[in-house]
Enzyme design. Structure first.
Site, short mmCIF file in Angstrom:
data_model
loop_
_atom_site.label_atom_id
_atom_site.label_comp_id
_atom_site.label_asym_id
_atom_site.label_seq_id
_atom_site.Cartn_x
_atom_site.Cartn_y
_atom_site.Cartn_z
N SER A 201 -41.05 29.27 21.20
CA SER A 201 -39.88 29.63 20.70
C SER A 201 -39.52 31.10 20.84
CB SER A 201 -39.67 28.99 19.23
OG SER A 201 -38.47 29.25 18.75
N ASP A 354 -32.46 32.01 21.89
CA ASP A 354 -33.99 32.27 22.03
C ASP A 354 -34.56 31.52 23.45
OD1 ASP A 354 -34.16 29.57 20.98
OD2 ASP A 354 -35.91 30.13 19.54
N ASP A 356 -36.63 29.19 23.95
CA ASP A 356 -36.52 27.69 24.36
C ASP A 356 -35.25 27.16 24.05
OD1 ASP A 356 -36.78 28.11 21.45
OD2 ASP A 356 -38.49 26.68 21.35
N ASP A 358 -33.74 26.62 21.19
CA ASP A 358 -33.46 25.52 19.94
C ASP A 358 -32.29 26.51 19.07
OD1 ASP A 358 -35.51 27.14 19.28
OD2 ASP A 358 -36.56 25.55 18.62
#
Length: 664
Positions: A201, A354, A356, A358
């Site tokens: 993340s 960010d 990834d 999410d």
């Protein structure tokens, strides 16, 4: 050859002696020594031995403790840890230069590397086979695997896919980096049994992780999580015996067909397309922070007709994240380049996702012309307000069915969202931190629809599923976490940065169409529902010693809770680890190490260890409701100043209290 074997045997014996002496002298933890022996006994090459021997010879016992004191376990974010050690050994550096990524990942049981990727995948596959046998399903399990641009993500993905296939699963792998929400969507779209995302993340560049999703597209929860871990814990080596070729699965590459299916669903998040057309002057700056957001968000902007620019320097995959200190849209520093571009281009809005994709952060141009960062609580509250109000204005929701509509938030997210839900007659459900708990609720609501009507639910249109949920179950209007995670539909069962960007840009377009800035719209919300402000803080304690400090603090709050803070008495304490706590729907909240203190002036303090980072987190909440229907502008200014000062003083008090607890 005999001489080489003898020399190697002597070297191994010498390393064992060093480890035994280090344990006896108190330099090396017993658990670390045990895990070192376990790893080396099943090592596929001598590289692991060379790494451990290099660190032991140099007396780097703290580094060995950090790498080996435990074996990574699933938390709120699956597996997550360092993939590059604090000390990079020559054996890990390999042929790479000092300023480059090491050739090999960090060796250790408490690290993200081939050892743990292999164990996790073997355990997951074994569990899926067991589940198929129990349910008498003869087909091979299917796993979808995605990854972000982090160091070793591509190699970890290839390894996981190979292990899955050689152990009898069909693996589906994207042709390049893809976001967490697209993986969640793809699991449901492809009717897969599970999904995996290789990502850490928004963590620093030295980290990576392994997030597991189940067939519902949500992160794995109980009872599956414990059973998968039980399988993983029986595996002590990364090597394994492949199944015969005729029993192996195959690896399939996924391309743009999944992107297009996902984007078609994202389009349905726009509640009022006319608003976007009426606010053509809205100017947006977007940054993917070197991550996966660029794959979907840019084409979605074009498809929906938004006017946008991208921060070019941050619009390329790069696991170093070289333009930011941390690729975390929660942090002001991460949005600096985007805000500077917004100032130059006189843009109204900055949105950032960010690596990834999410999470989403945002900054808005105020009435005074300055760019202002919004908190995750403020972004989520604006989304909850706009989406609820618009659905009521459109008569999708009304007095008769509003009780079947739901907003979901975590216990550590602002109560402003609860106030909004209650005002409009919606249900507000609170969950533990971790979007997997929101995903579990969405699965529950789907299962509440009569079975004959929910066949192929994932293939039904949003209009059809909404009709079914309003008629038979619960219609999910919005869900979010204070940590910049949001979602507005159940076709994705995790937080969705792509969807959040689209939804928030619609909110900005709505404000623009009314001649308002976003911060003016937020003040309207505060004036109606009350002023709610939150402050988050954390204390970071890294490594094995740090983990011990975090555990001591958590235990201290549970066994010796404070009775007052800043002269305000504590009126209630909820211990989520020891008490049985149920949500408004009657569902029992899983046990977690978290305590929530409520003070007599309605201030709340929540304390919990992070599930993904070496820190203990503090969440402070204060509120003031209007006494005469709504706040006027002058009163709102006074209330903001007073509450802001109070939260600052409370955080200072909590830090001093924490230090005194550690000194006892």
């Amino acid at each position: 050859m005999p001489e080489q074997l003898a020399a190697m045997s002597a070297s191994v014996e010498e390393l064992n002696s060093k480890i035994e002496r280090a344990v006896a002298d108190g330099h090396l933890m017993e658990s670390a020594a045990t895990n070192i022996r376990t790893l080396l006994s099943g090592a596929p090459s001598d590289r692991y031995w060379r790494v451990v021997n290099e660190l032991a010879t140099a007396g780097e016992w703290r580094e060995l403790n950090d790498r080996f004191y435990q074996t990574l376990a699933f938390g709120t974010g699956g597996l997550r840890g360092r993939t590059i050690g604090k000390i990079v050994t020559a054996a890990e550096r390999g042929g790479s230069r000092d300023n480059e990524r090491p050739e090999f990942p960090c060796v250790g049981t408490n690290a993200m590397n081939f050892f743990n990727i292999s164990r996790a995948t073997q355990g997951l596959v074994a569990y899926l086979h067991d589940l198929n046998r129990r349910e008498k399903i003869s087909a091979k399990p299917k796993i979808v695997i995605a990854h972000d641009p982090r160091f070793f993500s591509s190699e970890f993905t290839d390894l996981a896919a190979r292990i899955a296939a050689e152990n009898g699963c069909d693996a589906f792998v994207f042709d390049g980096p893809r976001s967490v929400p697209e993986l969640s969507f793809a699991v449901r779209h492809l009717k897969a049994n599970a999904g995996v995302v290789i990502t850490a993340s928004h963590n620093p560049p030295h980290d990576n992780g392994y997030k597991v999703y189940f067939s519902d597209g949500a992160q794995v929860v109980e009872p599956h999580a414990s059973e998968i871990i039980a399988k993983v814990n029986t595996i002590t080596a990364e090597t394994f015996t492949s199944l015969p070729k005729d029993r192996q699965g195959k690896v399939t590459t996924l391309g743009r067909e999944i992107d297009e299916a996902y984007m078609q669903r994202l389009e349905t998040l726009i509640l009022d397309p006319q608003i976007i057309g009426e606010a053509k002057s809205l100017r947006i700056i977007y940054t993917p922070l070197h991550g996966t957001g660029s794959v979907i968000t840019k084409p979605m902007f074009k498809r929906l007709g938004f006017s946008f620019q991208v921060v070019q320097e941050q619009d390329r995959f790069d696991g170093r994240f070289p333009t930011v200190k941390s690729p975390n849209p929660e942090n002001a520093e991460a949005l600096t380049m985007a805000i500077n571009l917004a100032q130059k281009e006189d843009a109204d809005l900055v949105v950032a996702t960010d690596p990834d994709c999410d999470r989403m952060g945002a900054a808005v141009r105020t009435k005074a012309g300055k760019m202002k960062l919004l908190t995750g609580n403020q972004i989520g509250s604006l989304l909850a307000y706009y989406r609820t109000k618009t659905l009521l204005d459109q008569r999708v929701l009304n007095e008769e069915n509003a009780g079947r509509a739901v907003i979901i938030k975590t216990f550590v997210t602002t109560d402003l969202q609860k106030a909004i839900a209650e005002h409009y007659g919606l249900r507000c459900v609170e969950t533990l931190t971790g979007f997997k708990y929101i995903g579990a609720k969405l699965g529950k609501y789907e299962r509440a629809i009569p079975e004959e009507l929910r066949q192929n639910y994932a293939d039904l249109s949003e209009e059809e599923t909404r009709r079914l949920r309003l008629a038979y179950s619960s219609f999910y209007v919005f869900g979010g976490e204070e940590s910049y995670g949001y979602s507005g539909a159940d076709f994705v069962r995790d937080k969705d940065g792509n969807g959040a960007v689209i939804m928030f840009c619609e909110v900005a377009a709505y404000a623009k169409s009314r001649g308002r800035t976003v911060d003016q719209l937020l003040d309207e919300v505060f004036a109606i529902f009350g002023y709610f402000e939150e402050k988050n803080g954390s204390l970071v304690f890294e490594g094995a010693e740090g983990a011990n400090k975090i555990e001591r603090l958590v235990e201290s709050y549970a066994t010796n809770p404070f009775s007052e803070a800043l002269g305000s008495k504590v009126t209630s304490v909820r211990n989520f680890e020891t008490e049985t706590i149920r949500d408004v729907e009657g569902d029992e909240i899983p046990k977690e190490k978290m305590s929530i203190f409520e003070l007599e002036d309605r201030t709340r303090i929540a304390v919990r260890p992070s599930g993904t980072e070496p820190k203990i987190k503090y969440y402070l909440f204060a509120e003031r409701r209007p006494e005469k229907g709504r706040f006027d502008s002058a009163e709102l200014v006074r209330v903001k100043a007073k509450i802001g000062d109070k939260l600052e003083r409370l955080w200072e008090w909590l830090q001093k209290d924490a230090q005194s607890r550690l000194n006892r």
